[in-house]
Design a protein around this motif. Structure first.
Motif, PDB file in Angstrom:
ATOM      1  N   VAL A   2      18.571 -12.609 -25.821  1.00 36.91           N
ATOM      2  CA  VAL A   2      17.816 -11.670 -26.640  1.00 36.91           C
ATOM      3  C   VAL A   2      17.714 -12.232 -28.068  1.00 36.91           C
ATOM      4  O   VAL A   2      18.708 -12.700 -28.624  1.00 36.91           O
ATOM      5  CB  VAL A   2      18.545 -10.307 -26.635  1.00 36.91           C
ATOM      6  CG1 VAL A   2      17.949  -9.366 -27.667  1.00 36.91           C
ATOM      7  CG2 VAL A   2      18.492  -9.689 -25.246  1.00 36.91           C
ATOM      8  N   MET A   3      16.515 -12.176 -28.600  1.00 35.77           N
ATOM      9  CA  MET A   3      16.326 -12.660 -29.967  1.00 35.77           C
ATOM     10  C   MET A   3      17.036 -11.730 -30.959  1.00 35.77           C
ATOM     11  O   MET A   3      16.935 -10.515 -30.846  1.00 35.77           O
ATOM     12  CB  MET A   3      14.825 -12.712 -30.284  1.00 35.77           C
ATOM     13  CG  MET A   3      14.520 -13.265 -31.655  1.00 35.77           C
ATOM     14  SD  MET A   3      12.748 -13.244 -32.038  1.00 35.77           S
ATOM     15  CE  MET A   3      12.168 -14.693 -31.209  1.00 35.77           C
ATOM     16  N   ARG A   4      17.747 -12.333 -31.890  1.00 35.96           N
ATOM     17  CA  ARG A   4      18.407 -11.546 -32.950  1.00 35.96           C
ATOM     18  C   ARG A   4      17.944 -12.066 -34.293  1.00 35.96           C
ATOM     19  O   ARG A   4      18.027 -13.265 -34.565  1.00 35.96           O
ATOM     20  CB  ARG A   4      19.934 -11.669 -32.844  1.00 35.96           C
ATOM     21  CG  ARG A   4      20.504 -10.877 -31.678  1.00 35.96           C
ATOM     22  CD  ARG A   4      22.010 -10.936 -31.679  1.00 35.96           C
ATOM     23  NE  ARG A   4      22.597 -10.127 -32.734  1.00 35.96           N
ATOM     24  CZ  ARG A   4      23.725  -9.438 -32.602  1.00 35.96           C
ATOM     25  NH1 ARG A   4      24.377  -9.439 -31.464  1.00 35.96           N
ATOM     26  NH2 ARG A   4      24.203  -8.743 -33.599  1.00 35.96           N
ATOM     27  N   GLN A   5      17.494 -11.165 -35.123  1.00 33.71           N
ATOM     28  CA  GLN A   5      16.957 -11.596 -36.422  1.00 33.71           C
ATOM     29  C   GLN A   5      17.996 -12.335 -37.254  1.00 33.71           C
ATOM     30  O   GLN A   5      17.655 -13.235 -38.020  1.00 33.71           O
ATOM     31  CB  GLN A   5      16.437 -10.386 -37.195  1.00 33.71           C
ATOM     32  CG  GLN A   5      15.161  -9.810 -36.604  1.00 33.71           C
ATOM     33  CD  GLN A   5      14.527  -8.762 -37.483  1.00 33.71           C
ATOM     34  OE1 GLN A   5      15.227  -8.015 -38.160  1.00 33.71           O
ATOM     35  NE2 GLN A   5      13.215  -8.677 -37.461  1.00 33.71           N
TER      36      GLN A   5
ATOM     37  N   ARG B  25      17.814 -16.055 -37.338  1.00 31.51           N
ATOM     38  CA  ARG B  25      16.497 -16.666 -37.548  1.00 31.51           C
ATOM     39  C   ARG B  25      16.108 -16.880 -39.015  1.00 31.51           C
ATOM     40  O   ARG B  25      14.939 -17.047 -39.332  1.00 31.51           O
ATOM     41  CB  ARG B  25      15.452 -15.813 -36.829  1.00 31.51           C
ATOM     42  CG  ARG B  25      15.637 -15.873 -35.312  1.00 31.51           C
ATOM     43  CD  ARG B  25      14.708 -14.971 -34.567  1.00 31.51           C
ATOM     44  NE  ARG B  25      13.348 -14.998 -35.035  1.00 31.51           N
ATOM     45  CZ  ARG B  25      12.465 -15.983 -34.768  1.00 31.51           C
ATOM     46  NH1 ARG B  25      12.815 -16.988 -34.012  1.00 31.51           N
ATOM     47  NH2 ARG B  25      11.249 -15.922 -35.253  1.00 31.51           N
TER      48      ARG B  25
ATOM     49  N   ASP C  13      16.794  -6.165 -34.250  1.00 32.42           N
ATOM     50  CA  ASP C  13      16.364  -6.304 -35.650  1.00 32.42           C
ATOM     51  C   ASP C  13      17.556  -6.070 -36.582  1.00 32.42           C
ATOM     52  O   ASP C  13      17.670  -5.025 -37.237  1.00 32.42           O
ATOM     53  CB  ASP C  13      15.220  -5.324 -35.935  1.00 32.42           C
ATOM     54  CG  ASP C  13      13.871  -5.865 -35.451  1.00 32.42           C
ATOM     55  OD1 ASP C  13      13.842  -6.953 -34.841  1.00 32.42           O
ATOM     56  OD2 ASP C  13      12.843  -5.198 -35.689  1.00 32.42           O
TER      57      ASP C  13
ATOM     58  N   ARG D 112       7.305  -5.771 -27.080  1.00 26.66           N
ATOM     59  CA  ARG D 112       8.735  -5.853 -27.405  1.00 26.66           C
ATOM     60  C   ARG D 112       9.249  -4.517 -27.920  1.00 26.66           C
ATOM     61  O   ARG D 112       8.560  -3.744 -28.569  1.00 26.66           O
ATOM     62  CB  ARG D 112       8.984  -6.990 -28.385  1.00 26.66           C
ATOM     63  CG  ARG D 112       8.805  -6.732 -29.868  1.00 26.66           C
ATOM     64  CD  ARG D 112       7.485  -6.165 -30.303  1.00 26.66           C
ATOM     65  NE  ARG D 112       7.314  -6.192 -31.735  1.00 26.66           N
ATOM     66  CZ  ARG D 112       7.564  -5.159 -32.553  1.00 26.66           C
ATOM     67  NH1 ARG D 112       7.958  -4.000 -32.097  1.00 26.66           N
ATOM     68  NH2 ARG D 112       7.365  -5.287 -33.851  1.00 26.66           N
TER      69      ARG D 112
ATOM     70  N   ASP E  17       8.681 -12.987 -36.194  1.00 23.25           N
ATOM     71  CA  ASP E  17       9.286 -12.802 -34.866  1.00 23.25           C
ATOM     72  C   ASP E  17       8.231 -12.509 -33.801  1.00 23.25           C
ATOM     73  O   ASP E  17       8.286 -13.056 -32.704  1.00 23.25           O
ATOM     74  CB  ASP E  17      10.274 -11.625 -34.892  1.00 23.25           C
ATOM     75  CG  ASP E  17      11.489 -11.916 -35.733  1.00 23.25           C
ATOM     76  OD1 ASP E  17      11.752 -13.101 -36.002  1.00 23.25           O
ATOM     77  OD2 ASP E  17      12.168 -10.953 -36.130  1.00 23.25           O
TER      78      ASP E  17
ATOM     79  N   ARG F   8      14.332  -7.261 -28.735  1.00 25.61           N
ATOM     80  CA  ARG F   8      14.745  -8.000 -29.938  1.00 25.61           C
ATOM     81  C   ARG F   8      15.689  -7.102 -30.735  1.00 25.61           C
ATOM     82  O   ARG F   8      15.474  -5.891 -30.800  1.00 25.61           O
ATOM     83  CB  ARG F   8      13.509  -8.336 -30.770  1.00 25.61           C
ATOM     84  CG  ARG F   8      13.835  -9.194 -31.987  1.00 25.61           C
ATOM     85  CD  ARG F   8      12.579  -9.588 -32.743  1.00 25.61           C
ATOM     86  NE  ARG F   8      12.051  -8.509 -33.545  1.00 25.61           N
ATOM     87  CZ  ARG F   8      10.759  -8.195 -33.639  1.00 25.61           C
ATOM     88  NH1 ARG F   8       9.849  -8.848 -32.969  1.00 25.61           N
ATOM     89  NH2 ARG F   8      10.384  -7.198 -34.412  1.00 25.61           N
TER      90      ARG F   8
ATOM     91  N   MET G 190       7.662 -14.722 -30.517  1.00 28.03           N
ATOM     92  CA  MET G 190       7.850 -14.137 -29.182  1.00 28.03           C
ATOM     93  C   MET G 190       6.533 -14.141 -28.403  1.00 28.03           C
ATOM     94  O   MET G 190       6.501 -13.745 -27.245  1.00 28.03           O
ATOM     95  CB  MET G 190       8.348 -12.688 -29.292  1.00 28.03           C
ATOM     96  CG  MET G 190       9.734 -12.547 -29.879  1.00 28.03           C
ATOM     97  SD  MET G 190      10.124 -10.785 -30.165  1.00 28.03           S
ATOM     98  CE  MET G 190      11.202 -10.459 -28.781  1.00 28.03           C
TER      99      MET G 190
ATOM    100  N   ALA H  50      12.144  -3.319 -30.415  1.00 32.34           N
ATOM    101  CA  ALA H  50      12.896  -4.029 -31.457  1.00 32.34           C
ATOM    102  C   ALA H  50      13.719  -3.067 -32.315  1.00 32.34           C
ATOM    103  O   ALA H  50      13.411  -2.851 -33.487  1.00 32.34           O
ATOM    104  CB  ALA H  50      11.922  -4.825 -32.323  1.00 32.34           C
TER     105      ALA H  50
END
Ligand code: GLU
Length: 297
Positions: free
Chosen positions: A80-83, A86, A50, A14, A218, A48, A222, A16
């Protein structure tokens, strides 16, 4: 099948970045290093954002990250993962560590810590060696039950190490690095954990988590098999490895890569706006020019 077995079958790494400034050539090197490895290994490039530090993150930098990566020719799956989405995941992991009895609340400000460290009566408690600790332990005897909304939550590093069986157990926890400068197997170093890192912050009072805790959670969620990052984060990896062990998370393989420097030999920083990828793009430089500049062509 354990998570360790599950994640080892596909190369997943990843990129990030934190959207606190424009990406520069150092980020391009990181992203392209990952991109080339996943192309070669038939793996997956994950992105990702951050943005847990909501006070410093900006949406226009997120847009810039997407634009810069697309310009470089990198592709990633969406969403897309976003902190910032979360927080409950981080709260659960924090509770697991609290339940292990290795956390305490801390009300010290930066200034309090500086004052305590510089006070003539401050003597490092000699657990292993006579080296000054980062955090002087002012609040270490406080109970987690007394944590208030304005407290930071810290890891009691000694208790964490003891939980893992003391010096010997920690020495057995190894991790692999495939970066040119650090290639090989590394072992957690008790002395380093205690005196270079000390009682690290797990949850800041403002965001209720920390860089270290969020990244570890994370990367697990992931299911990354590899973590490529600059060698400036080599020390953080020790903390991440410790947290993974405490949280029963299988370790990825790390790739700590070299840092990109400017002509004067200084590491590139976000404030060095002249070197932002956006500027280079707008000035007519090509992605191939970037690859050449980074030694990737
Ligand atoms: N978000 C971190 C940064 O921009 C990198 C993530 C990591 O590799 O831990 O420095």
């Amino acid at each position: 099948m354990t998570l360790g077995e599950a994640i080892s079958s596909t190369w997943r790494d990843r990129f990030a970045p934190s959207p606190t400034g424009p990406l520069h050539l150092g980020h391009a090197f990181s992203a392209l290093t990952i991109w080339e490895a996943v192309q070669r290994e038939n793996g997956q490039f994950l992105l990702r954002i951050d943005d847990i530090d909501t006070g410093r993150s900006r949406d226009h930098y997120v847009t810039g990250i997407f634009d810069d990566l697309a310009w470089l020719g990198v592709e990633w799956p969406t969403p897309v993962m976003r902190q910032s989405d979360r927080r409950p995941r981080y709260a659960t992991a924090l509770q697991t560590l609290i339940d292990l009895g290795i956390c305490y609340p801390c009300s010290c400000s930066r200034r309090d810590i500086q004052t305590a460290l510089s006070a003539p009566h401050h003597r490092p408690e000699s657990f292993l060696h006579n080296v000054t600790e980062i955090y002087p332990g002012t609040c270490r005897s406080r109970s987690i039950e007394d944590a208030g909304p304005d407290d930071t939550i810290r890891l009691d590093m000694r208790k964490a190490i003891e939980k893992l069986g003391g010096e010997n157990a920690v020495g057995k926890i190894s991790y692999r690095d495939i970066g040119a400068q650090h290639a090989g197997t590394h072992f957690l170093n008790v002395r380093q954990l205690l005196y270079a890192h000390g009682d690290i912050v797990l949850a800041r009072r403002d965001i209720k988590t920390s860089y270290h805790l969020s990244v570890v959670v994370d990367d697990r969620d992931m299911a990354v098999s590899h973590v490529s990052r600059g060698e400036d984060l080599f020390g953080s990896t020790q903390i991440h490895r410790l947290l993974q062990t405490l949280l029963d998370i299988a370790p990825p393989i790390w790739n700590h890569h070299r840092l990109i420097k400017d002509e004067a030999g200084h590491r590139l920083a976000k404030r060095d706006k002249a070197r932002s990828l956006c500027e280079l793009r707008q000035s007519g430089y090509s992605p191939d020019w970037v690859r050449k500049r980074l030694g990737l062509l």
